[in-house]
Scaffold this motif. Structure first.
Motif, PDB file in Angstrom:
ATOM      1  N   VAL A  19       0.839  -1.195   0.000  1.00 49.62           N
ATOM      2  CA  VAL A  19       0.000   0.000   0.000  1.00 49.62           C
ATOM      3  C   VAL A  19       0.875   1.246   0.000  1.00 49.62           C
ATOM      4  N   ARG A  20       1.918   1.196   0.803  1.00 50.01           N
ATOM      5  CA  ARG A  20       2.820   2.341   0.879  1.00 50.01           C
ATOM      6  C   ARG A  20       3.472   2.601  -0.473  1.00 50.01           C
ATOM      7  N   VAL A  21       3.810   1.536  -1.166  1.00 52.38           N
ATOM      8  CA  VAL A  21       4.491   1.709  -2.443  1.00 52.38           C
ATOM      9  C   VAL A  21       3.527   2.254  -3.498  1.00 52.38           C
ATOM     10  N   ILE A  22       2.292   1.726  -3.505  1.00 53.25           N
ATOM     11  CA  ILE A  22       1.346   2.168  -4.526  1.00 53.25           C
ATOM     12  C   ILE A  22       0.996   3.638  -4.344  1.00 53.25           C
ATOM     13  N   PHE A  23       0.807   4.042  -3.089  1.00 58.08           N
ATOM     14  CA  PHE A  23       0.338   5.409  -2.851  1.00 58.08           C
ATOM     15  C   PHE A  23       1.481   6.329  -2.456  1.00 58.08           C
ATOM     16  N   GLU A  24       2.648   6.057  -2.983  1.00 58.40           N
ATOM     17  CA  GLU A  24       3.825   6.821  -2.590  1.00 58.40           C
ATOM     18  C   GLU A  24       3.642   8.316  -2.828  1.00 58.40           C
ATOM     19  N   ALA A  25       2.871   8.668  -3.835  1.00 58.67           N
ATOM     20  CA  ALA A  25       2.696  10.088  -4.127  1.00 58.67           C
ATOM     21  C   ALA A  25       2.026  10.814  -2.968  1.00 58.67           C
ATOM     22  N   VAL A  26       1.134  10.105  -2.280  1.00 55.85           N
ATOM     23  CA  VAL A  26       0.441  10.734  -1.154  1.00 55.85           C
ATOM     24  C   VAL A  26       1.409  10.937   0.004  1.00 55.85           C
ATOM     25  N   PHE A  27       2.228   9.911   0.258  1.00 52.29           N
ATOM     26  CA  PHE A  27       3.102   9.985   1.423  1.00 52.29           C
ATOM     27  C   PHE A  27       4.309  10.881   1.169  1.00 52.29           C
ATOM     28  N   ASP A  28       4.792  10.886  -0.065  1.00 49.37           N
ATOM     29  CA  ASP A  28       5.947  11.711  -0.410  1.00 49.37           C
ATOM     30  C   ASP A  28       7.063  11.539   0.618  1.00 49.37           C
ATOM     31  N   PRO A  29       7.565  10.312   0.777  1.00 49.08           N
ATOM     32  CA  PRO A  29       8.580  10.122   1.810  1.00 49.08           C
ATOM     33  C   PRO A  29       9.934  10.639   1.357  1.00 49.08           C
TER      34      PRO A  29
END
Lengths: 711, 240, 519
Positions: free
Chosen positions: A623-633
C-alpha cells in the motif's frame, strides 16, 4: 415529561461537579472509585435524559441569566443534541468502568486526583454543551472542553512530546473556535440565542458562515486539511482519553457543523454540500492510507478516526446537497447515515482504543511490529478487539456495515439529481468511499493479524489477562456494537426523532423503516400485491419473528416502487442457524474421522523464529508503495556498512514522511508566520532613538485619527 | 505465446510405453548385479572382496547380491564377473514395514513429496526426468506436490544426513494419514558409501518408517515409476 | 614463467625456502608473511585453488594453493599452526575468496582465523552440535556416537529498517529442489538481501575418505555430485596419479576428455532445462527434458551408466571403447544439438522469457574476480576462467576450442554461455574421435605414499582435489574443493535488491549444486 429530560441532564452535570469536588478532597485510594461512580452515574443520567427528550419531545429553552452584552444564557434540550448526548453517554459509561483499573499504571508518577477532576470536568462540559442554547454559554462550554481535553491529553506532562501534542491540539482548537464564533455571530445577526426559526442567508454571507462554521468546527472534528493535531494527540494521550477523544470529542465537532449548517442557518446552496462531501471523501481516503501504513497501534486508530469522520461527513454532505435541491427524503437518508455512523464509530473506536490501551498497558509497547501472538496471552481482550475489528471493517452483520451501506446508498441516490456535475462528483465520492472500505479491511487485517495472531515477536515477560473491570468496559462497547448492528430498524426511528431539529419533521423513519412492515399499524402507501410479494421475500416471517427486520430504501412512487433492502437482524438469525447446523453436521457426520493436528509447516524448519514472520510494516508495504505520491517520503538513511570491503555488516535504511495536513497547511502557515515574525523582529534593534520615533509616530497617527473623526 | 503453443502441439507425442517386467537397454537403465553361481568358492569370495560396500556375499560358490547395498561401481561387471539383470522391477518392501497398501482411491491419484536428505544429485535428476515427456508420470495419475500437507507418499533420496534429519522428521509428521514412505536410491536404502556414520544414517529406515525401497545408484526413472505404481496399488508384485 | 617467478619470490622473501618442482612452486612459510604473500599473488591475478588443513597427531598445518590465470603454474604455501593455540591470520582482508575456506577450517579443525568477522555456524549447524566439535580432527571418529548439544540459532540479520524481517525458504521447498535454506531479508516488497544457509546435506566425504583405499575414494569423488561424476572424478584421478607418479596412456586421456565433454553437454542441458522450468515456460522445459534424456541415454549406451559412474579408474579407465562406438555417440549427440538450435532461437525470440532473465541476478566482473567465481557463471561475467585453457591437463593441450565469454553478467548472459559451451563440447568430441590415439586405457598402479594436487574443469567450473596417501595406498587426507563451493560464495552478490519472484530464476541461472558444495 419534557422538562424531566432537562432536569436529569442538569443532575448529571451536578453529579460531575460533586464528583470533582469529592475527588479533590478524598483520600488517594478512593479517587478511582469516585471517578467510576461519577462517570457511570453521570453518563447514565444524561443517557436517560437524552432518551427522554427524544421520546417526549424537546423542552423549551430556559433562560438562566441575562448578561449585559453577552445576552441571555439559556439551556434546553433539543432532539439533535439529545442524539449526541446519548452517543456520548454510550462511550463515557464503559470508559469510566475501564478507567477504574486502568489508572493504576499512572499512579506512581502522576496525580490520579488531577485526572479524576479533569475527567469529571470534561464530562460535565460535554453534557453541558449539548444543552447550551445560546452562543455565549456554548462557547464557554466549548472552551472548557478544549482545555479539559488538552489537559487530559498531556496527562503525562513530563514527556515533552505529550506536552507539545496537547499544545498543538489546543492551539489549533482555538483557531477553529475563533472561526466558529464568527460563524455563529454572523449566522444570526442581532440574536445570540439559538431559539427561533432557521435563518436563510444569501449568497456571500451564506458562504462566509458556511465556510467559517465548517472549517472552524472541522478542526475539532478532525477533517483533512486542518487536522494536524489529531495524529499527534491521540497516540500520546492515555488510552481511555484517546477513546474519549475519538468517541466523543470528534462528535462534538460534527455537532457544531450540524448546529450551524442545518439548524441555525441551514445551507441551501448545493455547492456547499459538494464542498462538504469532497472534504469528507478526501479525509476518508487519506486517513485510511496513513492508518494502513503506520506502525503505532494508537496512531493507526487515530488516522482511522479521521477516515470514519470523513465518511460521516460525506453522508452529511450528501444530505446538504439533497436539501439544497429540494429532496428532503434523500437528505434524510444521508443525515441518518451520518448520524448512525457517528454512533457506530464512537462504539467501535472506543472499543478499539480501549483494547489498544490494554495491550499497551500489558505489553509496554504500541508498535505492531513488536507485538504478536497476543491471542495466547490476552484471549478475552483479543476476542473483544476482534468484535471491534469486525465492526470497523464494515462486515455484516455488525454496525459498521449498516452505516456504510446507508452512506453508499445515499450516494447512489445521486441518480435522482438533475445536474451532471453533481452526479459525477457523487460517483467519485462513492468510488473513493469504496476504496476506503477496502483499505480499511487491509488495515485492520494487518492490525489484528500482526498484533494478536502469529508469533510473539519480542521477548517480554508473559502478561496475564486484563482485570475484569477493563474487560467489562470493552465488553459493554462490544455489546453496543452488536446491538447497533443487529437492530438498525430500532435505531433508525430514534435518529428520525433527532432529525426533527434539522428537517422540521421525521424524514428518516418513513423512508428507511416504512410502516408496511407492521401490518395494521399505519397507512400503507404501496399497492397490496407489492406488499404481499415483499412479505413473501422475507420482510416478515410469520407472526412471531420481529416485525421489523429490514432497512428499506424506496425509490419511485407508489405506482412503480423499487426497493433496496438490507437486514442485519435477519442475518444474525441466519448466521446463528447456519452455525448450529454446521456444528451439528460436523459433530455427527465426522465422528468417525478425527482431524490430525500438526505443527505449522515451515519448509522443514522445526520452528519458525519470530523474526521470520511477516511484520506489520511488511504487510502494508505494498500500500505504501502504490500510494507513494500521497506519502511523499524522504529517504533519511540508506547506508551500507561493510567490513573488509565485502562483508556486509549492516544495511541501514530509513524513510520519513510528513503528514499531508502538515505539508499542505500547518507547515506553510508556520513558515509564513515565522518569516513575518522575523521581518517584524527587525524592528527590535535596540536603538533608543528609533523607539522614541515609534512612539512619536503612533502619537501622530492617533492624533490624525481623532482629528479626522472630529467634525 | 502462439509460437510456443504451435511448437508444443506440432512436436507430437513422445511418451513411451512402460516396460513392465521386461528387460530394457543400457540407455534406459544401468542394471543391477544379480546372484551368480561360480565354479569355486574362492571365485565367489574374490568377487565379494571386490565390492566396496559389502553388497556381494559369498555363500559357498554362490555370490549373492544385496541390491540395497550396490552402488554400481561396476567393479564386479565384466566377462568373468557377476551376471547382470536388466529389468526395472527393483522396488521392494522394506523389511520392517507392515503397512497395508494404500486404499484403492490412490491408484488413480497419487501425490508425491520429494525430500532431498543428502542426495548427490543423480537421484534427483532421475526424478526430474520422470516428469518429462518420455516417461510422463502424469499419465499414471501421479503428481509431484510441493507441500507435504497434500502428499500421500514421501519420496526420500539421499543417506539421511544428520543436519537434514529434523527436517525429514518434520516433513514426515506434517503429512496426513494415510501416508507411505519410499526410499529411492542405495543411499536412502542403506546409506550407500556414505553411511552409516556420524553425519549420515545407514538408510532412511533408521529415521522414519519406510515402506518401499528402490535400490540403485541412481535407480533409473522406470524403476522409480515402477515403485510408485507398486505403492499406490496400480501394479501388484508377487511376494518374493 | 614460473621459473622467473621463483627467482622473484626469492628476492622478496629470501628467508623462505622456495622450491620449484615442474610447475609447482612450494614453500614452508611463516604465518606472519601469509597476508603479504597472498596480497602479492592476488595482485597478479592468481586465484586460490584450495586451502587444505591437515592434522596429523601433534602436527597441524594449513596449505594454501594459488594458481595463475594468465599462464600455467601453481604455488603451495604451507603454514604450520601451533597445535594448542590453533590461530592463523585471516586472509579475508586481502582477498574475500578465502572467506569460506577459513570458515570451513574453523568449523572442522577448530583453527581460529584472527580478524575474520564472521566465524561460527557454517558447516556444523548450531542446532545440532556443540561448539568446537572439530569434526575433521583425528580424535573424532565417524562411528562414534557424539551426543547432540544443540544451541540456539538465529539468522544473522543485516538489514536495519522499520519492519524488516527474514523470510525463510527451505530447507524443504519446491518440487525437486535440493535442500538448502535461504534467508531473504525484506521489508515486504523487494528482497534487499538473500543469503543461503548450506550444509544441510553435509555427508563428511573428506572424513569418510580417510582410511579407505584410493580406489574406494574414487567412488566418493564421483558421487560427491552425481551430475559431475567425470568432472570431479578426473580431478581426483589426476591427483592420485600425480601422487603415485602414474602416467596415464594417451588413449585414456582422450577418452577421459570425451566422456568429460559428453557429461558437460548433458549437464548444461540440465541447466537450460532448469532455467526454462524456473520461468514456467512449460513447452521449452518439456523439450529440454526430452533432449536431456536423449543425452542420458547416449551416455548409458556408451558407458553402461547414464551418469557415467564406473567409467574412470586410477591410471585410466575401467573399460575401452572402440572408435565406432564413439563416433555413434558423437553423431547422436550432434543430432540432439541440432534439435537444441531451434529451441535456442525460440527462447531468444520469446520476449516474455527474456523479460524474466535479462538484467536479473547481475554479477559484475569486479565481483566475479573478487569472489573468484569459476565456470560458466564467471564466464558470463567477463572472467575468462577455464582450467582446460589456463592450466591444461589430460588431452586438452592438443585440442582446439573456444572459451565463451559474455560481459553482461545477468541471467541471459549465463544462458548464452551454456549454449555456446555445448557447441564447443560437441566440437571437442568430434576432434577427439577424428584423432583418437591407439594404445591401452589403463596403467599399472603401484601403491606408495605420496601427496599431490589434481584439477579439472568440471561442468560447473574448476574442481580441485588434493590427496595424501600412505604406503598401502590408504588415503590419509582427501580434500576436494568443487566449483559449487566457490560459486555459492558469490550467490549473495547476485541476489541484492531484487523482486521475490525473480528468486527461483536467479537460482536456476547460477547453476549451483548444493550436494557438491556440502560434500
Amino acid at each position: 415529561m419534557d422538562a424531566l429530560a432537562l432536569v436529569l441532564t442538569l443532575w448529571a452535570i451536578t453529579v460531575c461537579i460533586i464528583g470533582a469536588n469529592v475527588a479533590l478532597q478524598c483520600a488517594e485510594r478512593w479517587v478511582s472509585r469516585v471517578l467510576l461512580a461519577t462517570g457511570c452515574l453521570a453518563s447514565a443520567l444524561s443517557f436517560v435524559g437524552g432518551a427522554l427528550c427524544l421520546y417526549a419531545g424537546p423542552s423549551g429553552d430556559a433562560v438562566l441569566w441575562t448578561l449585559p452584552v453577552l445576552g441571555p444564557i439559556s439551556i434546553g434540550t433539543t432532539a439533535i443534541a439529545s442524539w449526541f448526548t446519548c452517543v456520548a453517554s454510550l462511550v463515557y459509561f464503559p470508559t469510566s468502568i475501564f478507567t477504574f483499573r486502568y489508572l493504576e499504571r499512572y499512579a506512581a508518577k502522576y496525580s490520579l486526583r488531577a485526572f479524576a477532576i479533569w475527567y469529571c470536568a470534561l464530562l460535565a462540559a460535554i453534557i453541558g454543551l449539548f444543552i447550551c442554547r445560546d452562543v455565549t454559554s456554548f462557547f464557554i462550554d466549548w472552551e472548557v472542553i478544549a482545555i479539559a481535553s488538552a489537559v487530559l491529553v498531556a496527562f503525562e506532562w513530563r514527556e515533552v512530546s505529550h506536552a507539545r501534542a496537547a499544545f498543538t491540539m489546543l492551539g489549533m482548537s482555538e483557531a477553529g473556535t475563533v472561526a466558529a464564533i464568527l460563524a455563529m455571530l454572523l449566522a444570526r445577526p442581532g440574536s445570540l440565542s439559538f431559539a427561533g426559526p432557521p435563518v436563510l442567508l444569501s449568497g456571500a454571507m451564506s458562504w462566509t458562515v458556511f465556510l467559517l462554521a465548517f472549517f472552524g468546527f472541522g478542526v475539532k472534528a478532525g477533517l483533512l486539511p486542518i487536522n494536524s493535531w489529531l495524529p499527534r494527540a491521540h497516540p500520546l494521550a492515555p488510552g481511555n482519553v484517546s477513546a474519549l477523544l475519538s468517541g466523543v470529542i470528534l462528535n462534538v465537532g460534527v455537532y457544531g457543523i450540524v448546529l450551524v449548517n442545518m439548524v441555525l442557518a441551514p445551507s441551501h446552496l448545493p455547492a456547499q454540500g459538494i464542498v462538504v462531501m469532497v472534504v469528507g471523501a478526501i479525509s476518508a481516503i487519506v486517513g485510511i492510507l496513513y492508518a494502513t501504513t503506520v506502525d503505532d497501534m494508537k496512531a493507526m486508530l487515530a488516522f482511522s478516526s479521521i477516515e470514519n469522520i470523513g465518511i460521516a461527513i460525506t453522508a452529511l454532505g450528501a444530505a446538504f446537497v439533497f436539501i439544497a435541491v429540494g429532496m428532503p427524503l434523500f437528505a434524510g437518508i444521508g443525515f441518518a447515515a451520518g448520524m448512525y455512523h457517528l454512533a457506530n464509530h464512537s462504539a467501535y473506536k472506543g472499543l478499539l482504543f480501549l483494547g489498544a490501551a490494554t495491550v499497551d498497558a500489558k505489553m509496554g509497547t504500541r508498535s505492531m511490529d513488536a507485538l504478536g501472538g497476543l491471542i495466547r496471552v490476552l484471549p478475552i481482550t483479543t476476542a473483544l478487539f476482534f468484535v471491534g475489528v469486525f465492526a470497523i471493517a464494515a462486515i455484516p452483520p455488525l454496525n459498521g456495515f449498516v452505516s456504510e451501506w446507508m452512506t453508499l446508498q445515499a450516494l447512489l441516490r445521486s441518480a435522482e439529481l438533475g445536474s451532471l456535475t453533481y452526479r459525477v462528483i457523487f460517483a467519485l465520492c462513492g468510488a473513493t468511499l469504496a476504496l476506503t472500505a477496502a483499505l480499511t479491511v487491509t488495515c485492520f487485517v494487518k492490525v489484528f493479524g500482526m498484533s494478536f495472531l502469529g508469533w510473539q515477536r519480542t521477548d517480554r515477560p508473559t502478561p496475564t489477562e486484563a482485570p475484569r473491570s477493563m474487560l467489562a468496559g470493552m465488553a459493554l462497547l462490544a455489546i453496543e456494537c452488536v446491538l447497533l448492528g443487529a437492530l438498525p430498524t430500532y435505531v433508525l426511528p430514534i435518529i428520525g426523532r433527532a432529525s426533527v431539529s434539522a428537517f422540521g419533521a421525521d424524514v428518516v423513519t418513513g423512508t428507511l423503516v416504512p410502516p408496511f412492515f407492521r401490518p395494521g399499524r399505519g397507512p400503507t402507501p404501496l399497492p397490496a400485491d407489492f406488499v404481499a410479494t415483499f412479505h413473501a421475500l422475507g420482510a416478515q416471517i410469520g407472526a412471531w419473528l420481529p416485525g421489523r427486520g429490514l432497512v428499506v430504501m424506496l425509490r419511485g412512487g407508489s405506482a412503480n416502487p423499487v426497493v433496496f433492502a438490507m437486514s442485519t437482524t435477519y442475518l444474525w438469525v441466519i448466521i446463528a442457524f447456519l452455525a448450529l447446523i454446521t456444528y451439528a453436521i460436523v459433530r455427527v457426520a465426522t465422528r468417525a474421522r478425527r482431524a490430525q493436528r500438526s505443527r505449522t509447516w515451515a519448509g522443514g524448519l522445526t520452528r519458525i523464529l519470530p523474526e521470520m514472520t511477516y511484520t506489520a510494516t511488511g504487510f502494508s508495504n505494498p500500500v505504501r508503495v502504490i500510494f507513494e505520491a500521497v506519502f511523499d517520503p524522504t529517504e533519511v538513511e540508506n547506508t551500507r556498512e561493510t567490513i573488509h570491503e565485502h562483508f556486509r555488516a549492516a544495511i541501514r535504511r530509513a524513510r520519513e514522511d510528513i503528514f499531508l495536513s502538515d505539508r499542505l497547511i500547518s507547515d506553510p502557515i508556520a513558515k509564513v508566520v515565522r518569516s513575518a515574525a522575523v521581518m517584524l523582529a527587525r524592528m527590535h534593534h535596540g536603538r533608543l532613538g528609533a523607539y522614541v520615533g515609534y512612539a512619536l509616530a503612533t502619537l501622530l497617527v492617533a492624533l490624525a485619527i481623532v482629528g479626522v473623526g472630529q467634525p | 505465446m502462439k509460437n510456443w503453443f504451435v511448437r508444443g502441439v506440432t512436436a507430437g507425442i513422445w511418451t513411451e510405453a512402460l516396460p513392465g517386467s521386461g528387460n530394457v537397454s543400457n540407455a534406459l537403465s544401468p542394471g543391477l548385479p544379480t546372484t551368480t553361481e561360480y565354479a569355486t568358492p574362492e571365485l565367489a569370495r574374490e568377487m565379494a572382496t571386490r565390492c566396496p560396500t559389502d553388497a556381494i556375499h559369498a555363500s559357498g560358490a554362490t555370490a549373492e547380491v544385496d541390491d540395497d547395498r550396490c552402488v554400481l561401481c561396476m567393479r564386479c561387471k565384466g566377462r568373468d564377473g557377476q551376471k547382470w539383470r536388466h529389468d526395472i522391477t527393483w522396488g521392494h518392501t522394506a523389511g520392517a514395514s507392515s503397512q497395508e497398501p494404500l486404499p484403492s482411491a490412490f491408484a488413480s491419484s497419487l501425490h508425491v513429496r520429494i525430500i532431498d536428505a543428502g542426495d548427490c544429485g543423480s537421484c534427483l535428476n532421475e526424478l526430474a526426468q520422470m516428469n518429462g515427456p518420455l516417461y510422463n508420470l502424469h499419465r499414471l495419475g501421479i503428481f509431484v506436490t510441493p507441500t507435504p500437507r497434500q502428499a500421500d507418499v514421501l519420496l526420500v533420496v539421499g543417506p539421511g544426513t544428520r543436519q537434514m534429519r529434523d527436517a525429514l522428521v518434520t516433513s514426515y509428521n506434517a503429512m496426513p494419514e494415510p501416508k507411505r514412505v519410499v526410499a529411492v536410491g542405495v543411499c536412502a536404502a542403506s546409506g550407500g558409501i556414505f553411511g552409516p556414520s556420524l553425519m549420515s544414517s545407514g538408510g532412511i529406515g533408521e529415521i522414519i518408517p519406510v515402506d518401499l525401497v528402490v535400490p540403485g545408484c541412481p535407480p533409473p526413472p522406470h524403476a522409480i515409476i515402477d515403485a510408485l505404481r507398486l505403492v499406490c496399488g496400480q501394479i501388484k508384485r508377487v511376494a518374493q | 614463467m614460473v621459473a622467473e617467478l621463483v627467482n622473484h619470490l626469492r628476492t622478496i622473501w629470501p628467508e623462505t625456502d622456495w622450491r620449484l618442482d615442474g610447475e609447482l612452486i612450494s614453500a614452508e612459510v611463516e604465518a606472519r608473511y601469509l597476508r603479504a604473500m597472498a596480497k602479492y599473488f592476488t595482485a597478479q591475478q592468481w586465484r586460490i585453488g584450495t586451502i587444505v588443513a591437515r592434522e596429523n597427531g601433534r602436527d597441524v598445518h594449513v596449505r594454501y594453493f594459488f594458481y595463475a590465470t594468465k599462464h600455467s603454474g601453481w604455488v603451495e604455501l604451507r603454514v604450520d599452526v601451533n597445535a594448542i593455540d590453533r590461530v592463523l591470520p585471516s586472509l579475508t582482508n586481502v582477498t574475500i575468496a578465502a572467506d569460506w575456506f577459513e570458515r570451513e577450517i574453523e568449523d572442522l579443525f577448530s583453527i581460529r582465523f584472527t580478524e575474520h568477522p564472521r566465524l561460527g555456524d557454517f558447516v556444523l549447524h548450531n542446532e545440532q552440535w556443540a561448539e568446537n566439535l572439530g569434526l575433521m580432527r583425528p580424535r573424532v571418529r565417524l562411528d562414534a556416537d557424539i551426543p547432540e548439544r544443540p544451541r540456539e540459532w538465529h539468522p544473522k540479520r543485516v538489514l536495519e529498517e522499520q519492519g524488516a524481517f527474514v523470510m525463510p525458504v527451505g530447507p524443504v521447498y519446491s518440487g525437486d529442489a535440493e535442500s538448502a535454506l535461504f534467508l531473504l531479508e525484506t521489508v515486504g516488497e523487494d528482497v534487499v538481501r538473500a543469503v543461503p544457509r548450506l550444509f544441510y546435506k553435509y555427508r563428511a566425504i573428506e572424513k569418510i575418505a580417510e582410511g579407505r583405499t584410493v580406489h574406494d575414494v574414487l567412488l566418493l569423488a564421483e558421487r560427491c555430485n552425481g551430475t559431475s561424476a567425470i568432472g570431479n572424478g578426473v580431478a581426483y584421478c589426476q591427483a592420485v596419479e600425480r601422487a603415485l607418479g602414474i602416467t596415464v596412456p594417451v588413449r585414456a586421456q582422450s577418452l577421459r576428455a570425451f566422456f568429460a565433454e559428453l557429461e558437460r553437454l548433458r549437464h548444461h542441458m540440465t541447466s537450460i532445462r532448469q532455467i526454462c522450468a524456473s520461468t514456467a515456460l512449460q513447452v521449452a522445459e518439456s523439450q529440454a527434458l526430452w533432449m536431456e534424456e536423449r543425452l542420458l541415454r547416449i551416455s548409458g549406451d556408451l558407458a553402461g551408466h547414464r551418469y557415467l559412474f564406473g567409467v574412470l579408474a586410477i591410471g585410466g579407465l575401467m573399460f575401452d571403447c572402440d572408435r565406432q562406438m564413439l563416433e555413434d555417440a558423437a553423431y547422436d549427440a550432434g543430432n540432439v544439438l541440432r534439435k537444441v538450435e531451434p529451441l535456442r532461437k525460440a527462447l531468444e525470440n520469446a520476449s516474455s522469457f527474456l523479460d524474466r532473465i535479462e538484467r536479473v541476478g547481475i554479477v559484475s566482473e569486479e565481483s566475479a574476480r573478487d569472489f573468484e567465481i569459476v565456470g560458466p557463471f564467471a564466464r558470463a561475467s567477463g572472467v575468462a576462467a577455464d582450467m582446460r585453457a589456463v592450466q591444461p591437463y589430460g588431452a586438452y593441450p592438443s585440442i582446439e576450442f573456444d572459451v565463451p565469454i559474455e560481459a553482461q553478467g545477468d541471467g541471459y548472459a549465463r544462458l548464452r554461455v551454456l549454449f555456446w559451451e555445448m557447441a564447443q563440447s560437441l566440437r571437442i568430441m568430434h576432434a577427439i574421435v577424428a584423432d583418437l590415439p591407439q594404445g591401452s586405457v589403463a596403467s599399472e598402479v603401484a601403491l606408495h605414499s605420496g601427496e599431490a594436487l589434481g584439477w579439472s574443469e568440471a561442468p560447473s567450473g574448476a574442481s580441485i582435489h588434493w590427496v595424501e596417501c600412505d604406503a598401502q595406498g590408504v588415503v590419509l587426507r582427501y580434500r576436494l574443493t568443487p566449483p559449487s563451493f566457490r560459486n555459492w560464495h558469490g550467490f549473495h552478490v547476485a541476489t541484492e535488491d531484487f523482486a521475490f519472484q525473480d528468486f527461483p530464476i536467479v537460482l536456476a541461472t547460477l547453476d549451483l549444486s548444493v550436494a557438491e558444495n556440502d560434500r
